[in-house]
Design an enzyme around this catalytic site. Structure first.
Site, PDB file in Angstrom:
ATOM      1  N   ASN A 163       0.832  -1.215   0.000  1.00  0.00           N
ATOM      2  CA  ASN A 163       0.000   0.000   0.000  1.00  0.00           C
ATOM      3  C   ASN A 163       0.863   1.259   0.000  1.00  0.00           C
ATOM      4  O   ASN A 163       0.498   2.259  -0.615  1.00  0.00           O
ATOM      5  CB  ASN A 163      -0.959   0.002   1.197  1.00  0.00           C
ATOM      6  N   ARG A 175       2.165   1.772  26.106  1.00  0.00           N
ATOM      7  CA  ARG A 175       1.702   2.309  24.822  1.00  0.00           C
ATOM      8  C   ARG A 175       1.815   3.825  24.762  1.00  0.00           C
ATOM      9  O   ARG A 175       2.216   4.385  23.741  1.00  0.00           O
ATOM     10  CB  ARG A 175       0.243   1.892  24.564  1.00  0.00           C
ATOM     11  N   ILE A 194      -2.727  -0.964  17.636  1.00  0.00           N
ATOM     12  CA  ILE A 194      -3.910  -0.152  17.912  1.00  0.00           C
ATOM     13  C   ILE A 194      -3.453   1.144  18.569  1.00  0.00           C
ATOM     14  O   ILE A 194      -2.748   1.125  19.579  1.00  0.00           O
ATOM     15  CB  ILE A 194      -4.876  -0.922  18.832  1.00  0.00           C
ATOM     16  N   LEU A 195      -3.826   2.254  17.981  1.00  0.00           N
ATOM     17  CA  LEU A 195      -3.376   3.543  18.504  1.00  0.00           C
ATOM     18  C   LEU A 195      -4.241   3.981  19.679  1.00  0.00           C
ATOM     19  O   LEU A 195      -5.453   3.759  19.696  1.00  0.00           O
ATOM     20  CB  LEU A 195      -3.428   4.596  17.398  1.00  0.00           C
ATOM     21  N   HIS A 213      -8.323  -1.233   5.647  1.00  0.00           N
ATOM     22  CA  HIS A 213      -8.636  -2.532   6.253  1.00  0.00           C
ATOM     23  C   HIS A 213      -9.165  -3.463   5.155  1.00  0.00           C
ATOM     24  O   HIS A 213     -10.008  -3.045   4.347  1.00  0.00           O
ATOM     25  CB  HIS A 213      -9.691  -2.364   7.352  1.00  0.00           C
ATOM     26  N   ASP A 234     -10.428  -1.016  14.162  1.00  0.00           N
ATOM     27  CA  ASP A 234     -11.025  -0.846  12.831  1.00  0.00           C
ATOM     28  C   ASP A 234     -12.388  -0.160  12.907  1.00  0.00           C
ATOM     29  O   ASP A 234     -13.347  -0.571  12.254  1.00  0.00           O
ATOM     30  CB  ASP A 234     -11.122  -2.202  12.110  1.00  0.00           C
TER      31      ASP A 234
HETATM   32  C1  GRF Z   1      -3.250  -4.924   3.832  1.00  0.00           C
HETATM   33  O1  GRF Z   1      -4.084  -5.979   3.461  1.00  0.00           O
HETATM   34  C2  GRF Z   1      -3.980  -3.960   4.717  1.00  0.00           C
HETATM   35  O2  GRF Z   1      -5.317  -3.799   4.365  1.00  0.00           O
HETATM   36  C3  GRF Z   1      -3.859  -4.610   6.040  1.00  0.00           C
HETATM   37  O3  GRF Z   1      -2.555  -5.118   6.084  1.00  0.00           O
HETATM   38  C4  GRF Z   1      -2.134  -5.402   4.761  1.00  0.00           C
HETATM   39  C5  GRF Z   1      -0.876  -4.639   4.529  1.00  0.00           C
HETATM   40  O4  GRF Z   1      -0.283  -4.928   3.286  1.00  0.00           O
HETATM   41  N1  GRF Z   1      -4.176  -3.679   7.099  1.00  0.00           N
HETATM   42  P1  GRF Z   1       0.912  -4.055   2.755  1.00  0.00           P
HETATM   43  O5  GRF Z   1       1.981  -4.012   3.845  1.00  0.00           O
HETATM   44  O6  GRF Z   1       0.412  -2.685   2.423  1.00  0.00           O
HETATM   45  O7  GRF Z   1       1.399  -4.790   1.535  1.00  0.00           O
END
Ligand code: GRF
Length: 221
Positions: A13, A66, A93-94, A110, A146
């Protein structure tokens, strides 16, 4: 708008955000820093390959503390004058220390159509449940797992022969589209929250619905 990206894992991502930024699709967002909680996160290598500053702040050094950990994250971010935060595969978790520093300025991706399937490792649960439509959600981050107002969702079919890996791969394709889109909207001030629902400015409700839902592959009705 200066952006920090928090990652724990492989960083696909993050890569999608970097590519969108390179194509000028994120303006006025500027990606400034990647933070990870583990030195093993592949996201660090991606950041460095793209010339983006990356810092590891190991969670292990803070044990059950934390608040202390989050104060350290804020210290690392401070010189970069960060305005927005993207959680891109960040597995922690923040708590209030971090959340209160960026009110309505933190978004998370998510791999499920929230509010179904919160938490980690959702793909086996999605497959086992028998749902026909899965997907991904980008939402504002609030206290809780989430949870927070939903900005955009992308849906994919679950195929009969899917295992968790096949489904995760298909969902990831929509993740890589909706996360850059959500960040671009946020950075350009187009998102507002009313009664827990996100409104996309300068669109009527039909246009918003079209923009804030993505279906892959497109339905051919
Ligand atoms: C993704 O599926 C995201 O939705 C989840 O963790 C995964 C992370 O993948 N929270 P990447 O590190 O971005 O490849």
């Amino acid at each position: 708008m200066r952006v920090a990206i928090l990652c724990s894992g492989r960083g696909s991502n993050l890569l999608a955000l970097l590519r969108a930024s390179e194509a000028n699709l994120l303006e006025p967002a500027e990606l400034r820093i990647v933070l990870t909680d583990s030195a093993a996160a592949g996201a660090i290598n991606i950041a460095r390959e793209w010339g983006l500053y990356a810092a590891v702040v190991p969670r292990s050094a803070y044990h059950a503390n934390r608040d202390g950990y989050e104060r350290r994250l804020l210290e690392v971010l401070a010189p970069h004058e960060i305005e927005l935060v993207v959680l891109a595969g960040y597995k922690r978790i923040l708590g209030p220390v971090f959340l209160e520093a960026f009110p309505n300025r933190i978004i998370n991706i998510h791999p499920a159509l929230l509010p179904s399937f919160r938490g980690q490792d959702v793909w086996p649960q999605e497959v086992a449940s028998g749902i026909k439509l899965a997907g991904a959600t980008v939402h504002f981050v609030e206290q809780g797992v989430d949870s927070g107002p939903i900005i955009i969702q992308g849906a994919v079919p679950v195929l009969d022969d899917d295992g968790p890996d096949e489904l995760a791969e298909r969902i990831l394709r929509v993740e890589h589209q909706i996360l850059p889109q959500a960040l671009a909207w946020l950075a350009s001030g187009r998102l507002s929250i009313e009664n827990g629902r996100v409104r996309l400015e300068k669109t009527d409700s039909l246009e918003s619905a079209a923009a804030q839902t993505l279906i892959w592959p497109p339905l051919n009705i």
